[in-house]
Design a protein around this motif. Structure first.
Motif, mmCIF file in Angstrom:
data_model
loop_
_atom_site.group_PDB
_atom_site.id
_atom_site.type_symbol
_atom_site.label_atom_id
_atom_site.label_comp_id
_atom_site.label_asym_id
_atom_site.label_seq_id
_atom_site.Cartn_x
_atom_site.Cartn_y
_atom_site.Cartn_z
ATOM 1 N N VAL A 77 0.846 -1.195 0.000
ATOM 2 C CA VAL A 77 0.000 0.000 0.000
ATOM 3 C C VAL A 77 0.882 1.246 0.000
ATOM 4 N N THR A 78 0.650 2.108 -0.970
ATOM 5 C CA THR A 78 1.233 3.457 -0.961
ATOM 6 C C THR A 78 0.078 4.420 -1.147
ATOM 7 N N SER A 79 0.172 5.565 -0.537
ATOM 8 C CA SER A 79 -0.922 6.524 -0.581
ATOM 9 C C SER A 79 -0.482 7.811 -1.271
ATOM 10 N N LEU A 80 -1.364 8.356 -2.076
ATOM 11 C CA LEU A 80 -1.091 9.655 -2.697
ATOM 12 C C LEU A 80 -1.038 10.754 -1.650
ATOM 13 N N PHE A 81 -1.794 10.576 -0.581
ATOM 14 C CA PHE A 81 -1.865 11.595 0.460
ATOM 15 C C PHE A 81 -0.713 11.482 1.457
ATOM 16 N N HIS A 82 -0.079 10.307 1.501
ATOM 17 C CA HIS A 82 1.034 10.077 2.427
ATOM 18 C C HIS A 82 2.193 9.466 1.648
ATOM 19 N N ALA A 83 2.831 10.257 0.805
ATOM 20 C CA ALA A 83 3.914 9.759 -0.041
ATOM 21 C C ALA A 83 5.144 9.379 0.770
ATOM 22 N N ASP A 84 5.199 9.834 2.029
ATOM 23 C CA ASP A 84 6.348 9.532 2.873
ATOM 24 C C ASP A 84 6.158 8.266 3.704
ATOM 25 N N ARG A 85 5.151 7.471 3.375
ATOM 26 C CA ARG A 85 4.837 6.280 4.172
ATOM 27 C C ARG A 85 4.525 5.103 3.262
ATOM 28 N N TRP A 86 5.153 3.974 3.552
ATOM 29 C CA TRP A 86 4.863 2.726 2.842
ATOM 30 C C TRP A 86 4.303 1.723 3.836
ATOM 31 N N GLU A 87 3.285 0.984 3.395
ATOM 32 C CA GLU A 87 2.654 -0.027 4.245
ATOM 33 C C GLU A 87 2.956 -1.414 3.685
#
Length: 184
Positions: A77-87
């Motif tokens: 999971v990668t988020s457009l809103f949280h580009a600095d976080r990978w799940e």
């Protein structure tokens, strides 16, 4: 038609109907017995990336995104809103057993690993042992050779230098037909 013949035909029809109904009943019983013996195959459902404790221990603050991807793989999971976080999420669903689910979140500052947090990850050996739980407990084989085991094999020898160097065979001349015809 006489009364006796009529009575015999009627009795025959009743017996035929009774035999048919009895056959249906025994067929239902047989199909129920077969259905209780034959069960459908249920697959294990694996989703996401398995992350081992060894992989988490290899992470260090200051690593680049590509280095993290090389160790952990592509994040689920990668988020457009949280580009600095990978799940990194992993789940394993097996029939008749509770679902195994683990999560690791990796935080970046720019393109550099800042920190990571998540569930306690099993070692690779622990995970392999948990996969084999249905078949009974087995010993996980040791995957590293000891010094004693390595001593059984001779060390590779460097090739001896030839005192006389023999000349390499000359390449044979090969003729190929021209690529284009000479007539234009």
């Amino acid at each position: 038609m006489s009364a006796n013949a009529f009575h015999s035909a009627r009795l025959g029809a009743i017996l035929l109907l009774g035999a048919s109904l009895a056959a249906c009943g025994s067929f239902d019983g047989a199909s129920a017995r077969i259905a209780s013996v034959v069960t459908p195959y249920k697959v294990d459902v694996v989703q996401g990336n398995f992350i081992s404790r060894e992989q988490v221990e290899a992470l260090q603050a200051g690593m680049g995104r590509q280095q993290v991807r090389d160790i952990l793989g592509t994040p689920l999971v990668t988020s457009l809103f949280h580009a600095d976080r990978w799940e990194y999420v992993f789940s394993l669903q097996r029939p008749g057993q509770p679902v195994q689910s683990r999560k690791l979140t990796v935080f970046f500052k720019g393109d550099v690993l800042e920190r990571f947090e998540g569930d306690e990850m099993p070692t690779e050996s622990e995970f392999v042992a948990s996969l084999d739980a249905r078949k009974g407990k087995r010993k996980v084989p040791q995957l590293e050779a000891t010094e004693e085991q390595l001593a059984k094999f001779p060390a590779p020898q460097a090739p001896a230098k030839a005192t006389e160097q023999q000349p390499a065979p000359a390449p044979t001349a090969t003729r190929y037909p021209p690529l284009e015809s000479s007539t234009r």
